[in-house]
Design a protein around this motif. Structure first.
Motif, short mmCIF file in Angstrom:
data_model
loop_
_atom_site.label_atom_id
_atom_site.label_comp_id
_atom_site.label_asym_id
_atom_site.label_seq_id
_atom_site.Cartn_x
_atom_site.Cartn_y
_atom_site.Cartn_z
N ARG A 60 -41.41 -161.81 11.43
CA ARG A 60 -40.85 -163.01 12.04
C ARG A 60 -41.90 -164.11 12.19
O ARG A 60 -41.62 -165.16 12.73
N ARG A 61 -43.09 -163.83 11.70
CA ARG A 61 -44.15 -164.84 11.64
C ARG A 61 -44.42 -165.18 10.19
O ARG A 61 -44.71 -164.29 9.38
N TRP A 62 -44.32 -166.48 9.86
CA TRP A 62 -44.46 -166.91 8.47
C TRP A 62 -45.60 -167.90 8.30
O TRP A 62 -45.91 -168.68 9.21
N ILE A 63 -46.17 -167.87 7.11
CA ILE A 63 -47.00 -168.95 6.59
C ILE A 63 -46.19 -169.61 5.48
O ILE A 63 -45.59 -168.91 4.65
N ALA A 64 -46.16 -170.92 5.45
CA ALA A 64 -45.46 -171.63 4.39
C ALA A 64 -46.45 -172.47 3.60
O ALA A 64 -47.40 -173.03 4.16
N VAL A 65 -46.22 -172.56 2.31
CA VAL A 65 -47.01 -173.42 1.43
C VAL A 65 -46.04 -174.35 0.71
O VAL A 65 -45.00 -173.91 0.20
N ALA A 66 -46.37 -175.64 0.69
CA ALA A 66 -45.48 -176.61 0.09
C ALA A 66 -46.29 -177.77 -0.48
O ALA A 66 -47.39 -178.06 0.00
N PRO A 67 -45.76 -178.46 -1.49
CA PRO A 67 -46.46 -179.64 -2.01
C PRO A 67 -46.50 -180.74 -0.95
O PRO A 67 -45.52 -180.96 -0.24
N GLY A 68 -47.63 -181.42 -0.85
CA GLY A 68 -47.73 -182.51 0.10
C GLY A 68 -49.16 -182.81 0.46
O GLY A 68 -50.10 -182.26 -0.14
N PHE A 69 -49.33 -183.67 1.46
CA PHE A 69 -50.66 -184.12 1.84
C PHE A 69 -50.79 -184.09 3.36
O PHE A 69 -49.82 -184.25 4.09
N GLY A 70 -52.02 -183.88 3.83
CA GLY A 70 -52.29 -183.90 5.26
C GLY A 70 -52.09 -182.55 5.91
O GLY A 70 -51.95 -181.52 5.25
N VAL A 85 -43.26 -170.66 11.82
CA VAL A 85 -43.69 -170.90 10.45
C VAL A 85 -44.78 -171.96 10.49
O VAL A 85 -44.59 -173.05 11.02
N SER A 86 -45.93 -171.59 9.99
CA SER A 86 -47.09 -172.47 9.93
C SER A 86 -47.18 -173.03 8.52
O SER A 86 -47.28 -172.27 7.56
N VAL A 87 -47.13 -174.36 8.39
CA VAL A 87 -47.01 -174.98 7.06
C VAL A 87 -48.36 -175.51 6.58
O VAL A 87 -49.04 -176.27 7.27
N GLN A 88 -48.73 -175.09 5.38
CA GLN A 88 -49.92 -175.56 4.69
C GLN A 88 -49.48 -176.43 3.52
O GLN A 88 -48.81 -175.94 2.60
N LEU A 89 -49.84 -177.71 3.54
CA LEU A 89 -49.50 -178.61 2.44
C LEU A 89 -50.61 -178.60 1.40
O LEU A 89 -51.80 -178.65 1.74
N VAL A 90 -50.22 -178.56 0.14
CA VAL A 90 -51.18 -178.55 -0.96
C VAL A 90 -50.81 -179.66 -1.93
O VAL A 90 -49.64 -179.84 -2.27
N SER A 91 -51.79 -180.42 -2.35
CA SER A 91 -51.52 -181.56 -3.24
C SER A 91 -50.82 -181.11 -4.51
O SER A 91 -51.22 -180.11 -5.12
N PRO A 92 -49.79 -181.83 -4.95
CA PRO A 92 -49.13 -181.49 -6.21
C PRO A 92 -50.08 -181.57 -7.40
O PRO A 92 -49.81 -180.98 -8.45
#
Length: 233
Positions: free
Chosen positions: A45-55, A107-114
């Protein structure tokens, strides 16, 4: 450790309030994504998320889909109280919405540059894997090419089909090296912004097995919905 990984798109059509009427293709994508994150919540029930984006995104961020026409509010942490940021990026909003659908806690979100290179994505995946000192789920948000055929929302490109099929095959085979080998320039030309997030997943290392992998192309956009589990040692 990261015990399960799920790949989904971050399309606004996942949120029922943002879609007018019942559209079978939309319902099918939404069904697949909600089922996938349900499987993720069943593992942790604890997530890490990775998604395209900045900051950077605060772990207690909350936002609203008001900018997409409806004030549907979401939180990254079920215990968050306070203001809703109307400027949160779409992938972050979708991560919060999916968390709520699955009943996950955080859910903890980590943004990574496209435009991050394959090597940079691999390095980030390695860091996330090392930092996960308790069982967590990995939510990977990323769309394929929006250039499939006559229904494409932008100018179609005949290479889109082969590209997303290559991605689908890599997911189906849990082939992390194939994902890391995706052509960064071609992905950019095809508008496949999920490429960097997919390669972060690949950077978490081998030892995965594919539970399910679907490629859907409604309205000319490639959507991958995938569930991977860690192979038992």
């Amino acid at each position: 450790m990261i015990v399960r990984a799920v790949v989904v798109p971050y399309a606004p059509l996942l949120v029922p309030e943002l879609v007018v009427g019942q559209v079978p293709e939309v319902s099918e994508v939404r069904r697949a994504c909600v089922a996938a994150v349900g499987a993720l919540a069943a593992s942790s029930r604890r997530w890490i998320a990775v998604a395209p984006g900045f900051g950077e995104v605060a772990d207690d961020a909350a936002g609203s889909f008001r900018g997409f026409g409806v004030d549907v509010r979401v939180r990254l942490n079920q215990n968050t109280e306070g203001d809703f940021d109307p400027a949160l990026p779409l992938p972050v909003l979708i991560a919060g919405w999916l968390r709520e659908q699955a009943g996950a806690q955080t859910v903890s979100v980590q943004l990574v540059s496209p435009s991050a290179t394959s090597a940079q994505c691999r390095a980030l995946g390695e860091r996330l894997a090392r930092a996960a000192n308790s069982p967590v789920g990995l939510l990977v948000l990323g769309d394929g090419s929006p250039k499939h055929g006559e229904r494409a929302p932008v100018r179609p490109d005949p290479r889109a089909s082969d590209f997303d099929q290559q991605v689908h095959t890599a997911f189906k085979n849990a082939d992390t090296e194939a994902l890391l080998a995706l052509d960064e320039g071609l992905a950019a030309e095809l508008g496949a912004q999920g490429r960097s997030a997919w390669q972060v997943l690949a950077g978490t290392g081998s030892g995965w097995q594919c539970v399910s992998s679907e490629l859907m192309v409604p309205f000319g956009v490639g959507y991958h919905v995938v569930v991977w589990d860690r192979v038992e040692p």
